[in-house]
Design a protein around this motif. Structure first.
Motif, PDB file in Angstrom:
ATOM      1  N   ALA A 118       0.830  -1.211   0.000  1.00  0.00           N
ATOM      2  CA  ALA A 118       0.000   0.000   0.000  1.00  0.00           C
ATOM      3  C   ALA A 118       0.862   1.258   0.000  1.00  0.00           C
ATOM      4  N   ALA A 119       1.910   1.278   0.819  1.00  0.00           N
ATOM      5  CA  ALA A 119       2.786   2.458   0.886  1.00  0.00           C
ATOM      6  C   ALA A 119       3.499   2.693  -0.436  1.00  0.00           C
ATOM      7  N   CYS A 120       3.956   1.629  -1.075  1.00  0.00           N
ATOM      8  CA  CYS A 120       4.652   1.763  -2.361  1.00  0.00           C
ATOM      9  C   CYS A 120       3.719   2.249  -3.462  1.00  0.00           C
ATOM     10  N   GLU A 121       2.510   1.731  -3.491  1.00  0.00           N
ATOM     11  CA  GLU A 121       1.538   2.183  -4.494  1.00  0.00           C
ATOM     12  C   GLU A 121       1.225   3.665  -4.314  1.00  0.00           C
ATOM     13  N   MET A 122       1.027   4.075  -3.054  1.00  0.00           N
ATOM     14  CA  MET A 122       0.721   5.466  -2.770  1.00  0.00           C
ATOM     15  C   MET A 122       1.907   6.364  -3.128  1.00  0.00           C
ATOM     16  N   CYS A 123       3.117   5.919  -2.761  1.00  0.00           N
ATOM     17  CA  CYS A 123       4.303   6.715  -3.035  1.00  0.00           C
ATOM     18  C   CYS A 123       4.521   6.883  -4.537  1.00  0.00           C
ATOM     19  N   ALA A 124       4.395   5.791  -5.278  1.00  0.00           N
ATOM     20  CA  ALA A 124       4.560   5.869  -6.729  1.00  0.00           C
ATOM     21  C   ALA A 124       3.550   6.831  -7.337  1.00  0.00           C
ATOM     22  N   THR A 125       2.317   6.752  -6.900  1.00  0.00           N
ATOM     23  CA  THR A 125       1.266   7.632  -7.423  1.00  0.00           C
ATOM     24  C   THR A 125       1.570   9.094  -7.125  1.00  0.00           C
ATOM     25  N   GLN A 126       1.987   9.374  -5.895  1.00  0.00           N
ATOM     26  CA  GLN A 126       2.295  10.758  -5.529  1.00  0.00           C
ATOM     27  C   GLN A 126       3.538  11.267  -6.261  1.00  0.00           C
ATOM     28  N   CYS A 127       4.532  10.406  -6.454  1.00  0.00           N
ATOM     29  CA  CYS A 127       5.743  10.822  -7.175  1.00  0.00           C
ATOM     30  C   CYS A 127       5.446  11.085  -8.650  1.00  0.00           C
ATOM     31  N   ILE A 128       4.549  10.306  -9.226  1.00  0.00           N
ATOM     32  CA  ILE A 128       4.146  10.547 -10.616  1.00  0.00           C
ATOM     33  C   ILE A 128       3.535  11.940 -10.738  1.00  0.00           C
ATOM     34  N   LYS A 129       2.731  12.320  -9.780  1.00  0.00           N
ATOM     35  CA  LYS A 129       2.075  13.632  -9.798  1.00  0.00           C
ATOM     36  C   LYS A 129       3.068  14.787  -9.700  1.00  0.00           C
ATOM     37  N   LEU A 130       4.274  14.525  -9.200  1.00  0.00           N
ATOM     38  CA  LEU A 130       5.286  15.576  -9.092  1.00  0.00           C
ATOM     39  C   LEU A 130       5.875  15.980 -10.447  1.00  0.00           C
ATOM     40  N   LEU A 131       5.732  15.115 -11.428  1.00  0.00           N
ATOM     41  CA  LEU A 131       6.248  15.372 -12.778  1.00  0.00           C
ATOM     42  C   LEU A 131       7.731  15.770 -12.762  1.00  0.00           C
ATOM     43  N   CYS A 157      13.747   5.992  -1.542  1.00  0.00           N
ATOM     44  CA  CYS A 157      12.726   6.867  -0.960  1.00  0.00           C
ATOM     45  C   CYS A 157      13.306   7.768   0.120  1.00  0.00           C
ATOM     46  N   GLU A 158      14.290   7.266   0.846  1.00  0.00           N
ATOM     47  CA  GLU A 158      14.910   8.072   1.898  1.00  0.00           C
ATOM     48  C   GLU A 158      15.592   9.322   1.346  1.00  0.00           C
ATOM     49  N   LYS A 159      15.956   9.321   0.072  1.00  0.00           N
ATOM     50  CA  LYS A 159      16.555  10.506  -0.549  1.00  0.00           C
ATOM     51  C   LYS A 159      15.570  11.667  -0.572  1.00  0.00           C
ATOM     52  N   PHE A 160      14.272  11.362  -0.590  1.00  0.00           N
ATOM     53  CA  PHE A 160      13.228  12.380  -0.711  1.00  0.00           C
ATOM     54  C   PHE A 160      12.383  12.513   0.557  1.00  0.00           C
ATOM     55  N   ALA A 161      12.701  11.725   1.574  1.00  0.00           N
ATOM     56  CA  ALA A 161      11.857  11.619   2.763  1.00  0.00           C
ATOM     57  C   ALA A 161      11.710  12.924   3.534  1.00  0.00           C
ATOM     58  N   THR A 162      12.715  13.787   3.487  1.00  0.00           N
ATOM     59  CA  THR A 162      12.604  15.050   4.227  1.00  0.00           C
ATOM     60  C   THR A 162      11.671  16.040   3.533  1.00  0.00           C
ATOM     61  N   HIS A 163      11.431  15.840   2.236  1.00  0.00           N
ATOM     62  CA  HIS A 163      10.584  16.756   1.477  1.00  0.00           C
ATOM     63  C   HIS A 163       9.179  16.213   1.199  1.00  0.00           C
ATOM     64  N   HIS A 164       9.040  14.899   1.262  1.00  0.00           N
ATOM     65  CA  HIS A 164       7.753  14.279   0.899  1.00  0.00           C
ATOM     66  C   HIS A 164       7.377  13.226   1.933  1.00  0.00           C
ATOM     67  N   SER A 165       6.269  13.420   2.589  1.00  0.00           N
ATOM     68  CA  SER A 165       5.838  12.472   3.622  1.00  0.00           C
ATOM     69  C   SER A 165       5.540  11.092   3.044  1.00  0.00           C
ATOM     70  N   HIS A 166       5.067  11.043   1.791  1.00  0.00           N
ATOM     71  CA  HIS A 166       4.785   9.738   1.185  1.00  0.00           C
ATOM     72  C   HIS A 166       6.063   8.935   0.990  1.00  0.00           C
ATOM     73  N   CYS A 167       7.163   9.596   0.691  1.00  0.00           N
ATOM     74  CA  CYS A 167       8.451   8.901   0.570  1.00  0.00           C
ATOM     75  C   CYS A 167       8.946   8.450   1.943  1.00  0.00           C
ATOM     76  N   HIS A 168       8.737   9.273   2.941  1.00  0.00           N
ATOM     77  CA  HIS A 168       9.123   8.904   4.307  1.00  0.00           C
ATOM     78  C   HIS A 168       8.358   7.658   4.765  1.00  0.00           C
ATOM     79  N   GLU A 169       7.061   7.661   4.559  1.00  0.00           N
ATOM     80  CA  GLU A 169       6.224   6.529   4.955  1.00  0.00           C
ATOM     81  C   GLU A 169       6.587   5.267   4.165  1.00  0.00           C
TER      82      GLU A 169
END
Length: 105
Positions: free
Chosen positions: A15-28, A78-90
């Motif tokens: 679930a976390a990976c699906e959500m993270c991928a979806t949110q990262c796609i939206k970042l373009l 994901c940890e590379k982006f975790a400080t900027h994106h909560s979905h990557c942190h999760e």
């Protein structure tokens, strides 16, 4: 005997990976392409692990070793982006927990 802790960890990671991928796609952003790819791959192997465990496959342990490796790689990315994106942190947190459960199998 089914490993319920591993199943729960894989489902949470899926679930976390699906959500993270979806949110990262939206970042373009091209910076997130590897994150998206790893999240998608990780989600798939987590789902496969659950399926194999539920059907008591003799190959479950092989899939779980691969899952642990993929979860670790996904968490690292994901940890590379975790400080900027909560979905990557999760996602990184869920991946680390899943890798730990799969390695314990």
């Amino acid at each position: 005997m089914k490993n319920e802790a591993m199943i729960d960890a894989c489902l949470a990671c899926f679930a976390a990976c699906e959500m993270c991928a979806t949110q990262c796609i939206k970042l373009l952003s091209e910076d997130h392409l590897r994150c998206i790819a790893l999240c998608r791959d990780c989600a798939e192997i987590c789902a496969l692990c659950v399926k194999l465990e539920e059907r008591e496959s003799e190959y479950s342990h092989h899939a779980m070793r691969l899952c642990a490796d993929m979860c670790s790689a996904c968490a690292e990315e994901c940890e590379k982006f975790a400080t900027h994106h909560s979905h990557c942190h999760e996602c990184a947190r869920a991946c680390r927990e899943c890798a730990e459960e799969c390695m314990a199998y």
